[in-house]
Design a protein around this motif. Sequence first.
Motif, PDB file in Angstrom:
ATOM      1  N   PHE A   1       0.847  -1.189   0.000  1.00  0.00           N
ATOM      2  CA  PHE A   1       0.000   0.000   0.000  1.00  0.00           C
ATOM      3  C   PHE A   1       0.887   1.246   0.000  1.00  0.00           C
ATOM      4  O   PHE A   1       1.773   1.389   0.830  1.00  0.00           O
ATOM      5  CB  PHE A   1      -0.913   0.027   1.223  1.00  0.00           C
ATOM      6  CG  PHE A   1      -1.972  -1.040   1.217  1.00  0.00           C
ATOM      7  CD1 PHE A   1      -2.948  -1.059   0.226  1.00  0.00           C
ATOM      8  CD2 PHE A   1      -2.001  -2.025   2.190  1.00  0.00           C
ATOM      9  CE1 PHE A   1      -3.928  -2.043   0.212  1.00  0.00           C
ATOM     10  CE2 PHE A   1      -2.983  -3.009   2.195  1.00  0.00           C
ATOM     11  CZ  PHE A   1      -3.943  -3.027   1.193  1.00  0.00           C
ATOM     12  N   SER A   2       0.630   2.130  -0.963  1.00  0.00           N
ATOM     13  CA  SER A   2       1.434   3.344  -1.097  1.00  0.00           C
ATOM     14  C   SER A   2       0.498   4.526  -1.296  1.00  0.00           C
ATOM     15  O   SER A   2      -0.262   4.566  -2.276  1.00  0.00           O
ATOM     16  CB  SER A   2       2.399   3.234  -2.280  1.00  0.00           C
ATOM     17  OG  SER A   2       3.249   2.111  -2.124  1.00  0.00           O
ATOM     18  N   ALA A   3       0.521   5.468  -0.361  1.00  0.00           N
ATOM     19  CA  ALA A   3      -0.402   6.604  -0.374  1.00  0.00           C
ATOM     20  C   ALA A   3       0.296   7.861  -0.876  1.00  0.00           C
ATOM     21  O   ALA A   3       1.522   7.973  -0.856  1.00  0.00           O
ATOM     22  CB  ALA A   3      -0.961   6.829   1.020  1.00  0.00           C
ATOM     23  N   ASP A   4      -0.536   8.837  -1.311  1.00  0.00           N
ATOM     24  CA  ASP A   4      -0.010  10.094  -1.855  1.00  0.00           C
ATOM     25  C   ASP A   4      -0.404  11.263  -0.962  1.00  0.00           C
ATOM     26  O   ASP A   4      -1.586  11.448  -0.638  1.00  0.00           O
ATOM     27  CB  ASP A   4      -0.538  10.305  -3.270  1.00  0.00           C
ATOM     28  CG  ASP A   4      -0.022   9.228  -4.216  1.00  0.00           C
ATOM     29  OD1 ASP A   4       1.204   9.071  -4.303  1.00  0.00           O
ATOM     30  OD2 ASP A   4      -0.846   8.539  -4.845  1.00  0.00           O
ATOM     31  N   GLY A   5       0.592  12.052  -0.560  1.00  0.00           N
ATOM     32  CA  GLY A   5       0.361  13.107   0.404  1.00  0.00           C
ATOM     33  C   GLY A   5       0.584  14.509  -0.111  1.00  0.00           C
ATOM     34  O   GLY A   5       0.532  14.775  -1.312  1.00  0.00           O
ATOM     35  N   LYS A   6       0.847  15.399   0.812  1.00  0.00           N
ATOM     36  CA  LYS A   6       1.008  16.818   0.515  1.00  0.00           C
ATOM     37  C   LYS A   6       2.143  17.047  -0.477  1.00  0.00           C
ATOM     38  O   LYS A   6       3.132  16.338  -0.479  1.00  0.00           O
ATOM     39  CB  LYS A   6       1.296  17.588   1.812  1.00  0.00           C
ATOM     40  CG  LYS A   6       0.148  17.616   2.788  1.00  0.00           C
ATOM     41  CD  LYS A   6       0.568  18.188   4.141  1.00  0.00           C
ATOM     42  CE  LYS A   6       1.018  19.628   4.027  1.00  0.00           C
ATOM     43  NZ  LYS A   6       1.368  20.204   5.345  1.00  0.00           N
ATOM     44  N   GLY A   7       1.962  18.072  -1.333  1.00  0.00           N
ATOM     45  CA  GLY A   7       2.992  18.425  -2.288  1.00  0.00           C
ATOM     46  C   GLY A   7       2.966  17.611  -3.551  1.00  0.00           C
ATOM     47  O   GLY A   7       3.841  17.755  -4.405  1.00  0.00           O
ATOM     48  N   SER A   8       1.955  16.737  -3.706  1.00  0.00           N
ATOM     49  CA  SER A   8       1.836  15.915  -4.911  1.00  0.00           C
ATOM     50  C   SER A   8       0.656  16.385  -5.752  1.00  0.00           C
ATOM     51  O   SER A   8      -0.265  17.034  -5.251  1.00  0.00           O
ATOM     52  CB  SER A   8       1.633  14.446  -4.541  1.00  0.00           C
ATOM     53  OG  SER A   8       0.358  14.236  -3.947  1.00  0.00           O
TER      54      SER A   8
END
Length: 342
Positions: free
Chosen positions: A196-203
């Motif tokens: 599981f790989s999540a996408d956060g701030k600045g993306s």
Amino acid sequence: MEKLSQLIIFAVICLCINQIHAQRKVSDITGTQVVLPDKIERIADSWPAHNAIVTMLGYGDKIVATVVSERMCPWLYKINPAMKNAVLAFSPNATGSVEELVKVRPDIVFLTALHANAEAIKRAGMTPFSLSLSDFPTLRSCVLMTAEALGGEAKEKAEKYAVYLDDITEKIGRKTESVPSNERPRVLHLSNINPFSADGKGSMMDSWIKLAGGVNVVGEVTGANRQVSAEQLIIWDPDIIIVGNTSNDITETAITNNPVLKNIKAVKDKKVYINPKGMFFWDRYSAEAILQLQWAAKIFYPEKFKEIDITSETVDFYKTFFDYPLSNEEAEMIIKGIPPKK
């Protein structure tokens, strides 16, 4: 003989003057003044998403070296079949073979900022041009900067795209900005599910989630593709899960049938979505991110965005910006992340 010598000297001077006039200086994202030929005929592009931007701007048939395989982006190859003539001179981890690039003699080499081979490419006598983007304002800038580098009719297409981007982001932002934070859907975007790989701030993913009126559940996690545990997903308990369409094993059932995730609200409410994938992945750093924004807004607020017909919008977008007569069936395949028919 003396007169002939003078004519030869005069011709050489004229040729030199013409060569000087046939060059331009264009600033890349780092502020570096890059000297480019007046007419770009051969392009190397190491940034996967950017190959579609070059295609959109009318220079797709000039790509002689790429990082994108047909397996990775089959719609790009279908809509721009000239890609089949380009050599795969870069590897997926953004490095590349300088020797392969030298063979194809590019006029310009598009790179992401801080590319590992930038200096080596320059030492080999080629012309690197650095770009980057992380949200919609920088997507706009990237397209316009690319057009400046390409020259010719690319500028007109880039300006048209910028107008469209401004119009869509303004319309959607106006409708979502007044929604109270406690009424916004809590959204999780996964780049991958194994792990599981999540996408956060600045993306870019964080950018469209917020502009479409959602709350990114990752909170203060910064950057894209951050590995997280299933336990963390349970703690976040998102209302909506959107999964990037980065491999063939990513399906809705891979999430909904996962026994560890069965009690997450998004799974229980059947609000798990696989991201569209066209010329490039809509959710990521591409020209189609503006379609992603509309697709996401419709999912987050179906009543508020009744006027959005994403199939029709996709058909119009491909006709307007890629000069491709996409059928409704093809548009629906792209929205569902299905590759084109052979």
